[in-house]
Design a protein around this motif. Structure first.
Motif, PDB file in Angstrom:
ATOM      1  N   PRO A 147      -2.261 -14.391   0.794  1.00 53.62           N
ATOM      2  CA  PRO A 147      -1.087 -14.315   1.674  1.00 53.62           C
ATOM      3  C   PRO A 147      -0.024 -13.356   1.163  1.00 53.62           C
ATOM      4  O   PRO A 147       0.711 -12.761   1.954  1.00 53.62           O
ATOM      5  CB  PRO A 147      -0.571 -15.759   1.719  1.00 53.62           C
ATOM      6  CG  PRO A 147      -1.122 -16.390   0.481  1.00 53.62           C
ATOM      7  CD  PRO A 147      -2.453 -15.753   0.267  1.00 53.62           C
ATOM      8  N   ALA A 148       0.072 -13.212  -0.167  1.00 56.50           N
ATOM      9  CA  ALA A 148       1.045 -12.262  -0.711  1.00 56.50           C
ATOM     10  C   ALA A 148       0.668 -10.831  -0.340  1.00 56.50           C
ATOM     11  O   ALA A 148       1.532 -10.002  -0.027  1.00 56.50           O
ATOM     12  CB  ALA A 148       1.143 -12.408  -2.223  1.00 56.50           C
ATOM     13  N   LEU A 149      -0.621 -10.517  -0.364  1.00 57.00           N
ATOM     14  CA  LEU A 149      -1.080  -9.167  -0.039  1.00 57.00           C
ATOM     15  C   LEU A 149      -0.844  -8.822   1.436  1.00 57.00           C
ATOM     16  O   LEU A 149      -0.776  -7.642   1.793  1.00 57.00           O
ATOM     17  CB  LEU A 149      -2.572  -9.026  -0.365  1.00 57.00           C
ATOM     18  CG  LEU A 149      -2.929  -8.954  -1.851  1.00 57.00           C
ATOM     19  CD1 LEU A 149      -4.433  -9.050  -2.029  1.00 57.00           C
ATOM     20  CD2 LEU A 149      -2.404  -7.660  -2.462  1.00 57.00           C
ATOM     21  N   ARG A 150      -0.699  -9.823   2.272  1.00 55.31           N
ATOM     22  CA  ARG A 150      -0.507  -9.557   3.695  1.00 55.31           C
ATOM     23  C   ARG A 150       0.827  -8.880   3.995  1.00 55.31           C
ATOM     24  O   ARG A 150       1.045  -8.411   5.112  1.00 55.31           O
ATOM     25  CB  ARG A 150      -0.636 -10.861   4.484  1.00 55.31           C
ATOM     26  CG  ARG A 150      -2.078 -11.369   4.526  1.00 55.31           C
ATOM     27  CD  ARG A 150      -2.204 -12.692   5.239  1.00 55.31           C
ATOM     28  NE  ARG A 150      -3.613 -13.100   5.326  1.00 55.31           N
ATOM     29  CZ  ARG A 150      -4.021 -14.288   5.791  1.00 55.31           C
ATOM     30  NH1 ARG A 150      -3.124 -15.173   6.211  1.00 55.31           N
ATOM     31  NH2 ARG A 150      -5.305 -14.585   5.834  1.00 55.31           N
ATOM     32  N   ALA A 151       1.688  -8.831   2.986  1.00 57.39           N
ATOM     33  CA  ALA A 151       2.937  -8.084   3.158  1.00 57.39           C
ATOM     34  C   ALA A 151       2.665  -6.587   3.282  1.00 57.39           C
ATOM     35  O   ALA A 151       3.495  -5.839   3.800  1.00 57.39           O
ATOM     36  CB  ALA A 151       3.877  -8.349   1.987  1.00 57.39           C
ATOM     37  N   ASP A 152       1.501  -6.159   2.820  1.00 51.66           N
ATOM     38  CA  ASP A 152       1.086  -4.759   2.916  1.00 51.66           C
ATOM     39  C   ASP A 152      -0.289  -4.731   3.578  1.00 51.66           C
ATOM     40  O   ASP A 152      -1.302  -4.998   2.923  1.00 51.66           O
ATOM     41  CB  ASP A 152       1.016  -4.124   1.517  1.00 51.66           C
ATOM     42  CG  ASP A 152       0.733  -2.627   1.559  1.00 51.66           C
ATOM     43  OD1 ASP A 152      -0.058  -2.187   2.421  1.00 51.66           O
ATOM     44  OD2 ASP A 152       1.301  -1.894   0.724  1.00 51.66           O
ATOM     45  N   PRO A 153      -0.365  -4.461   4.871  1.00 48.12           N
ATOM     46  CA  PRO A 153      -1.635  -4.514   5.588  1.00 48.12           C
ATOM     47  C   PRO A 153      -2.740  -3.666   4.959  1.00 48.12           C
ATOM     48  O   PRO A 153      -3.915  -4.056   4.985  1.00 48.12           O
ATOM     49  CB  PRO A 153      -1.271  -4.009   6.992  1.00 48.12           C
ATOM     50  CG  PRO A 153       0.183  -4.359   7.138  1.00 48.12           C
ATOM     51  CD  PRO A 153       0.767  -4.140   5.778  1.00 48.12           C
ATOM     52  N   ALA A 154      -2.370  -2.511   4.408  1.00 51.26           N
ATOM     53  CA  ALA A 154      -3.388  -1.649   3.807  1.00 51.26           C
ATOM     54  C   ALA A 154      -4.001  -2.315   2.583  1.00 51.26           C
ATOM     55  O   ALA A 154      -5.232  -2.292   2.389  1.00 51.26           O
ATOM     56  CB  ALA A 154      -2.777  -0.301   3.433  1.00 51.26           C
ATOM     57  N   LEU A 155      -3.159  -2.882   1.727  1.00 52.82           N
ATOM     58  CA  LEU A 155      -3.681  -3.589   0.555  1.00 52.82           C
ATOM     59  C   LEU A 155      -4.512  -4.796   0.964  1.00 52.82           C
ATOM     60  O   LEU A 155      -5.571  -5.065   0.390  1.00 52.82           O
ATOM     61  CB  LEU A 155      -2.525  -4.035  -0.342  1.00 52.82           C
ATOM     62  CG  LEU A 155      -1.885  -2.984  -1.241  1.00 52.82           C
ATOM     63  CD1 LEU A 155      -0.705  -3.590  -1.987  1.00 52.82           C
ATOM     64  CD2 LEU A 155      -2.907  -2.422  -2.237  1.00 52.82           C
ATOM     65  N   ALA A 156      -4.026  -5.526   1.963  1.00 46.82           N
ATOM     66  CA  ALA A 156      -4.754  -6.704   2.423  1.00 46.82           C
ATOM     67  C   ALA A 156      -6.130  -6.326   2.951  1.00 46.82           C
ATOM     68  O   ALA A 156      -7.124  -7.008   2.687  1.00 46.82           O
ATOM     69  CB  ALA A 156      -3.950  -7.428   3.493  1.00 46.82           C
ATOM     70  N   ALA A 157      -6.209  -5.238   3.680  1.00 49.22           N
ATOM     71  CA  ALA A 157      -7.493  -4.800   4.230  1.00 49.22           C
ATOM     72  C   ALA A 157      -8.475  -4.425   3.138  1.00 49.22           C
ATOM     73  O   ALA A 157      -9.685  -4.633   3.268  1.00 49.22           O
ATOM     74  CB  ALA A 157      -7.276  -3.616   5.166  1.00 49.22           C
ATOM     75  N   THR A 158      -7.963  -3.892   2.032  1.00 47.05           N
ATOM     76  CA  THR A 158      -8.824  -3.481   0.927  1.00 47.05           C
ATOM     77  C   THR A 158      -9.301  -4.666   0.096  1.00 47.05           C
ATOM     78  O   THR A 158     -10.474  -4.761  -0.266  1.00 47.05           O
ATOM     79  CB  THR A 158      -8.084  -2.489   0.012  1.00 47.05           C
ATOM     80  OG1 THR A 158      -7.744  -1.325   0.769  1.00 47.05           O
ATOM     81  CG2 THR A 158      -8.945  -2.086  -1.182  1.00 47.05           C
ATOM     82  N   TRP A 159      -8.375  -5.590  -0.195  1.00 49.54           N
ATOM     83  CA  TRP A 159      -8.660  -6.630  -1.167  1.00 49.54           C
ATOM     84  C   TRP A 159      -9.092  -7.970  -0.589  1.00 49.54           C
ATOM     85  O   TRP A 159      -9.851  -8.713  -1.248  1.00 49.54           O
ATOM     86  CB  TRP A 159      -7.443  -6.831  -2.071  1.00 49.54           C
ATOM     87  CG  TRP A 159      -7.277  -5.715  -3.039  1.00 49.54           C
ATOM     88  CD1 TRP A 159      -6.405  -4.673  -2.953  1.00 49.54           C
ATOM     89  CD2 TRP A 159      -8.024  -5.513  -4.245  1.00 49.54           C
ATOM     90  NE1 TRP A 159      -6.547  -3.830  -4.021  1.00 49.54           N
ATOM     91  CE2 TRP A 159      -7.538  -4.318  -4.833  1.00 49.54           C
ATOM     92  CE3 TRP A 159      -9.044  -6.209  -4.865  1.00 49.54           C
ATOM     93  CZ2 TRP A 159      -8.057  -3.829  -6.025  1.00 49.54           C
ATOM     94  CZ3 TRP A 159      -9.566  -5.730  -6.060  1.00 49.54           C
ATOM     95  CH2 TRP A 159      -9.071  -4.550  -6.622  1.00 49.54           C
ATOM     96  N   THR A 160      -8.646  -8.318   0.597  1.00 51.21           N
ATOM     97  CA  THR A 160      -8.980  -9.638   1.132  1.00 51.21           C
ATOM     98  C   THR A 160     -10.485  -9.890   1.215  1.00 51.21           C
ATOM     99  O   THR A 160     -10.950 -10.968   0.829  1.00 51.21           O
ATOM    100  CB  THR A 160      -8.320  -9.853   2.505  1.00 51.21           C
ATOM    101  OG1 THR A 160      -6.898  -9.816   2.343  1.00 51.21           O
ATOM    102  CG2 THR A 160      -8.726 -11.193   3.102  1.00 51.21           C
ATOM    103  N   PRO A 161     -11.299  -8.938   1.696  1.00 51.15           N
ATOM    104  CA  PRO A 161     -12.743  -9.206   1.731  1.00 51.15           C
ATOM    105  C   PRO A 161     -13.337  -9.493   0.354  1.00 51.15           C
ATOM    106  O   PRO A 161     -14.269 -10.297   0.234  1.00 51.15           O
ATOM    107  CB  PRO A 161     -13.319  -7.916   2.336  1.00 51.15           C
ATOM    108  CG  PRO A 161     -12.188  -7.326   3.112  1.00 51.15           C
ATOM    109  CD  PRO A 161     -10.967  -7.635   2.313  1.00 51.15           C
ATOM    110  N   ARG A 162     -12.821  -8.851  -0.670  1.00 51.19           N
ATOM    111  CA  ARG A 162     -13.346  -9.064  -2.014  1.00 51.19           C
ATOM    112  C   ARG A 162     -12.866 -10.396  -2.599  1.00 51.19           C
ATOM    113  O   ARG A 162     -13.612 -11.113  -3.258  1.00 51.19           O
ATOM    114  CB  ARG A 162     -12.944  -7.902  -2.927  1.00 51.19           C
ATOM    115  CG  ARG A 162     -13.566  -6.571  -2.544  1.00 51.19           C
ATOM    116  CD  ARG A 162     -13.067  -5.439  -3.437  1.00 51.19           C
ATOM    117  NE  ARG A 162     -13.758  -4.178  -3.165  1.00 51.19           N
ATOM    118  CZ  ARG A 162     -13.398  -3.330  -2.214  1.00 51.19           C
ATOM    119  NH1 ARG A 162     -12.352  -3.608  -1.448  1.00 51.19           N
ATOM    120  NH2 ARG A 162     -14.078  -2.213  -2.025  1.00 51.19           N
ATOM    121  N   LEU A 163     -11.590 -10.711  -2.360  1.00 52.02           N
ATOM    122  CA  LEU A 163     -11.021 -11.939  -2.919  1.00 52.02           C
ATOM    123  C   LEU A 163     -11.548 -13.193  -2.225  1.00 52.02           C
ATOM    124  O   LEU A 163     -11.491 -14.286  -2.803  1.00 52.02           O
ATOM    125  CB  LEU A 163      -9.497 -11.901  -2.818  1.00 52.02           C
ATOM    126  CG  LEU A 163      -8.797 -10.804  -3.629  1.00 52.02           C
ATOM    127  CD1 LEU A 163      -7.302 -10.807  -3.333  1.00 52.02           C
ATOM    128  CD2 LEU A 163      -9.046 -10.986  -5.126  1.00 52.02           C
TER     129      LEU A 163
END
Length: 222
Positions: A147-163
């Protein structure tokens, strides 16, 4: 004649706790799930049945003890003298991590279509923590990172699938080629260890950015 001080066999010790389910045997946990899940509680608890039985097994207990008896070891260089700065963990630690990730105790609820995924994770976390609570730290940090990464959509798109991936990959490597990853938090300082109250680093707003001053932090977990 010398006597063997270890020959005495104590008879006032409890036998090893094994062959039990940490879900079925935990009245408070089951009551909490019932309170929050209502008519869906039975399904949530049933989905944790295998995890509870594994957590209460002799196999899991031995892995938990081995992970604690063999702490992480820093390896500054490889056998050829090349600087690597890697931390080696005991195989039992990786066993625990693998089972935790496969059970969805990391960040899986954020992308799950199952009913009440966050409640299921919380209950599973409590049941599994009986085995060895230390490795739960990277599980909770990974859970909090999404949820913290969702503040930056680009970061969330990169990392959420891996995490949120359901597989555990302990190897160090380029995240671009790894199918899964775990998150850590840089929150400790060399003089404080796990006591974050002793930190001296301070962050202050400066226009559109934040300035940090103090000693450099180090990740609490790999």
């Amino acid at each position: 004649m010398a006597t063997d001080e270890f020959a005495h066999r104590p008879t006032n010790q409890s036998p090893p706790l094994e062959g039990v389910s940490t879900v079925e045997s935990d009245r408070a946990l089951r009551d909490a799930v019932q309170a929050y899940a209502g008519d869906r509680a039975a399904g949530v608890l049933a989905s944790l049945s295998d995890l509870g039985e594994l957590a209460g097994s002799a196999e899991a207990r031995e892995h938990g003890m081995a992970a604690n008896a063999n702490p992480p070891r820093l390896r500054p260089v490889d056998r050829f003298g090349n600087r690597v700065d890697e931390v080696d963990f005991h195989p039992s630690y990786h066993w625990l991590m693998d089972r935790s990730v496969r059970a969805g105790l990391h960040a899986a609820p954020w992308v799950s279509d199952e009913p009440l995924p966050h409640l299921r994770r919380a209950a599973g976390y409590v049941a599994w923590a009986h085995v060895e609570p230390g490795h739960g730290c990277p599980m909770t940090m990974t859970y909090a990172a999404v949820p913290a990464l969702r503040a930056d959509p680009a970061l969330a798109a990169t990392w959420t699938p891996r995490l949120t991936a359901g597989t555990y990959d302990p190897a160090l490597g380029d995240p671009e080629v790894k199918g899964s990853a775990l998150a850590g938090m840089g929150m400790t300082e060399k003089q404080g260890g796990s006591d974050v109250r002793s930190n001296v680093t301070r962050a202050t707003p400066s226009g559109s950015t934040t300035c940090c001053a103090g000693t450099s932090g180090s990740p609490a977990r790999r």
